[in-house]
Design a protein around this motif. Structure first.
Motif, short mmCIF file in Angstrom:
data_model
loop_
_atom_site.label_atom_id
_atom_site.label_comp_id
_atom_site.label_asym_id
_atom_site.label_seq_id
_atom_site.Cartn_x
_atom_site.Cartn_y
_atom_site.Cartn_z
N ARG A 182 0.64 -1.42 -0.11
CA ARG A 182 0.05 0.03 -0.12
C ARG A 182 0.77 1.34 -0.16
NH1 ARG A 182 -3.20 -1.01 5.03
NH2 ARG A 182 -3.90 1.15 5.02
N CYS A 183 1.96 1.21 0.91
CA CYS A 183 2.79 2.39 0.74
C CYS A 183 3.26 2.58 -0.55
CB CYS A 183 3.93 2.24 1.99
SG CYS A 183 3.25 2.38 3.59
N LEU A 184 3.82 1.40 -1.20
CA LEU A 184 4.45 1.61 -2.50
C LEU A 184 3.79 2.38 -3.71
CD1 LEU A 184 6.71 -1.70 -2.51
CD2 LEU A 184 7.43 0.55 -2.72
N SER A 185 2.32 1.66 -3.47
CA SER A 185 1.19 2.13 -4.25
C SER A 185 1.04 3.52 -4.34
CB SER A 185 0.07 1.36 -4.48
OG SER A 185 0.25 0.00 -4.47
N ALA A 186 0.89 4.05 -3.23
CA ALA A 186 0.77 5.57 -2.69
C ALA A 186 1.89 6.28 -3.34
CB ALA A 186 0.36 5.84 -1.40
N ALA A 187 3.16 5.72 -3.03
CA ALA A 187 4.52 6.25 -3.32
C ALA A 187 4.55 6.57 -4.90
CB ALA A 187 5.25 5.91 -2.86
N THR A 188 4.34 5.39 -5.39
CA THR A 188 4.49 5.60 -6.98
C THR A 188 3.52 6.37 -7.72
OG1 THR A 188 3.22 3.43 -7.33
CG2 THR A 188 5.46 3.43 -7.27
N ALA A 189 2.21 6.46 -7.24
CA ALA A 189 1.19 7.49 -7.58
C ALA A 189 1.69 8.85 -7.69
CB ALA A 189 -0.22 7.18 -6.83
N ALA A 190 2.27 9.28 -6.46
CA ALA A 190 2.72 10.49 -6.28
C ALA A 190 3.90 10.79 -7.54
CB ALA A 190 3.32 10.87 -5.13
N LEU A 191 4.83 9.83 -7.71
CA LEU A 191 5.59 9.90 -8.70
C LEU A 191 5.01 10.12 -10.12
CD1 LEU A 191 8.50 9.91 -9.58
CD2 LEU A 191 8.77 7.26 -9.39
N TYR A 192 4.18 9.28 -10.36
CA TYR A 192 3.46 9.31 -11.78
C TYR A 192 2.84 10.48 -11.85
CZ TYR A 192 4.33 4.29 -11.96
OH TYR A 192 4.84 2.81 -11.80
N GLY A 193 2.30 11.29 -10.92
CA GLY A 193 1.50 12.57 -11.05
C GLY A 193 2.62 13.47 -11.56
N VAL A 194 3.80 13.76 -10.99
CA VAL A 194 4.70 14.77 -11.11
C VAL A 194 5.32 14.53 -12.53
CG1 VAL A 194 5.07 15.60 -8.79
CG2 VAL A 194 6.32 14.01 -9.71
N THR A 195 5.52 13.09 -12.71
CA THR A 195 6.09 12.81 -13.95
C THR A 195 5.43 13.28 -15.19
OG1 THR A 195 7.40 11.14 -12.81
CG2 THR A 195 7.19 11.00 -15.41
N GLU A 196 4.01 12.80 -15.24
CA GLU A 196 3.03 13.34 -16.13
C GLU A 196 3.04 14.63 -16.46
OE1 GLU A 196 -1.38 12.51 -17.81
OE2 GLU A 196 -0.95 12.28 -15.57
N ALA A 197 3.08 15.51 -15.27
CA ALA A 197 3.16 16.77 -15.42
C ALA A 197 3.94 17.33 -16.16
CB ALA A 197 3.11 17.41 -14.24
N ALA A 198 5.46 16.74 -15.94
CA ALA A 198 6.78 17.15 -16.54
C ALA A 198 6.86 16.75 -18.22
CB ALA A 198 7.88 16.59 -15.89
N VAL A 199 6.23 15.50 -18.39
CA VAL A 199 6.29 14.86 -20.05
C VAL A 199 5.51 15.93 -20.57
CG1 VAL A 199 5.08 13.35 -21.28
CG2 VAL A 199 6.55 12.50 -19.18
N LEU A 200 4.15 16.42 -20.15
CA LEU A 200 3.26 17.46 -20.65
C LEU A 200 3.89 18.66 -20.96
CD1 LEU A 200 -0.06 16.41 -18.98
CD2 LEU A 200 0.34 15.80 -21.45
#
Length: 308
Positions: A182-200
């Motif tokens: 659960r901790c890993l899923s929450a952590a990777t979700a945060a990383l994916y959010g900022v990464t998507e913002a950067a990709v866009l």
């Protein structure tokens, strides 16, 4: 009349904000969260410096007004609608491919097997700090990567004293997963959010991946994997070892601090350019007979993919 907004580059922003149970609106030109009871006339509202945030994650119980969505788009802040604890992604606030030259460049690299292999090898080298063995296909590199990833999970679990039985979770049944997952899923979700913002912000398409494929965020997963074991995975294991009463919130705070410590937002867009440059081809030029824009956008401070 107010002057046009000038988006702040991603590298100069704070990384991520989560909002739960509230209505996001614009009051007196400011991006605010109105409390869940909807008392708009209250003198005290929660202000969010939307232009200084890369990504706002909207959890269940939030509503967004038209004015708020328009303001976020103008300043280049990505709005992401997610499930509880940010684990499931339902929608994002703006599509990719704001720059046709970069989108076509990315697509050409992904469609040519030789160029794609060069990009994948560069991703491998950046992730593990060493050149991958040669000659190897993309499939073989994925196999090597999988072995190293599983071993890294085990080593981090041992380091933090966490019982680890493997990466195993079901986004449809969040509470069934053990605490480390659960901790890993929450952590990777945060990383994916900022990464998507950067990709866009860089002007590329999240769906056009090189290692991952078939998902709306394939390229986001590719890029995020470069930083995952440097940033959010150790933070997740550290939180899991302490067993806090609200692990998801603790993970978000830890990820926010980790993003700042590692200066992640300063690195993602330059790293994306380095990864794609490994293909050793130039971005395509516009056709000579194409029609340019009727009105010049002028020079702005934001990143290439920002729309204002």
């Amino acid at each position: 009349m107010l002057p046009p907004l000038k988006p702040i580059p991603i590298k100069e922003r704070m990384s991520i904000v989560f909002v739960e149970k509230g209505e996001i609106d614009v009051v007196d030109g400011a991006f605010v969260v109105v409390d869940q009871q909807g008392f708009r006339v209250r003198p005290v509202l929660t202000h969010i410096p939307v232009g200084g945030v890369a990504c706002i994650m909207l959890e269940p119980g939030t509503r967004v007004s038209h004015m708020a969505a328009a303001l976020a788009a103008r300043v280049g802040t990505l709005l992401v609608w997610v499930g509880e604890a940010g684990v499931r992604l339902y929608s994002a606030g703006q599509p990719g491919g704001a720059r046709a030259d970069r989108l076509l460049y990315q697509a050409r690299l992904a469609l040519d097997e030789g160029l794609r292999l060069k990009v994948v090898r560069k991703m491998y080298a950046m992730r593990f700090g060493e050149e991958p063995p040669a000659p190897r296909s993309v499939e073989q590199l994925r196999g090597i990567e999988g072995v190293r990833v599983r071993k890294t999970y085990q080593l981090l679990a041992q380091k933090f004293g966490v019982t680890w039985s493997g990466r195993n979770y079901n986004p449809e049944a969040w509470d069934v997963s053990d605490l480390p997952n659960r901790c890993l899923s929450a952590a990777t979700a945060a990383l994916y959010g900022v990464t998507e913002a950067a990709v866009l912000a860089a002007g590329y398409a999240p769906a056009v991946g090189f290692i991952h494929t078939g998902k709306p965020l394939s390229f986001v997963y590719d890029v995020a994997d470069i930083y995952k074991f440097e940033t959010v995975v150790p933070a997740a294991f550290k939180i899991a070892a302490s067993s806090p009463p609200n692990p998801e919130r603790a993970v978000r705070l830890a990820c926010r601090d980790m993003f700042r410590q590692t200066r992640l937002l300063e690195r993602i867009i330059p790293d994306i350019e380095d990864v794609l440059a490994a293909g050793e081809i130039a971005r395509p030029e516009a056709p000579a007979d194409s029609v340019g824009p009727a009105f010049s956008d002028g020079e702005h401070l934001g990143d290439a993919g920002h729309r204002s």
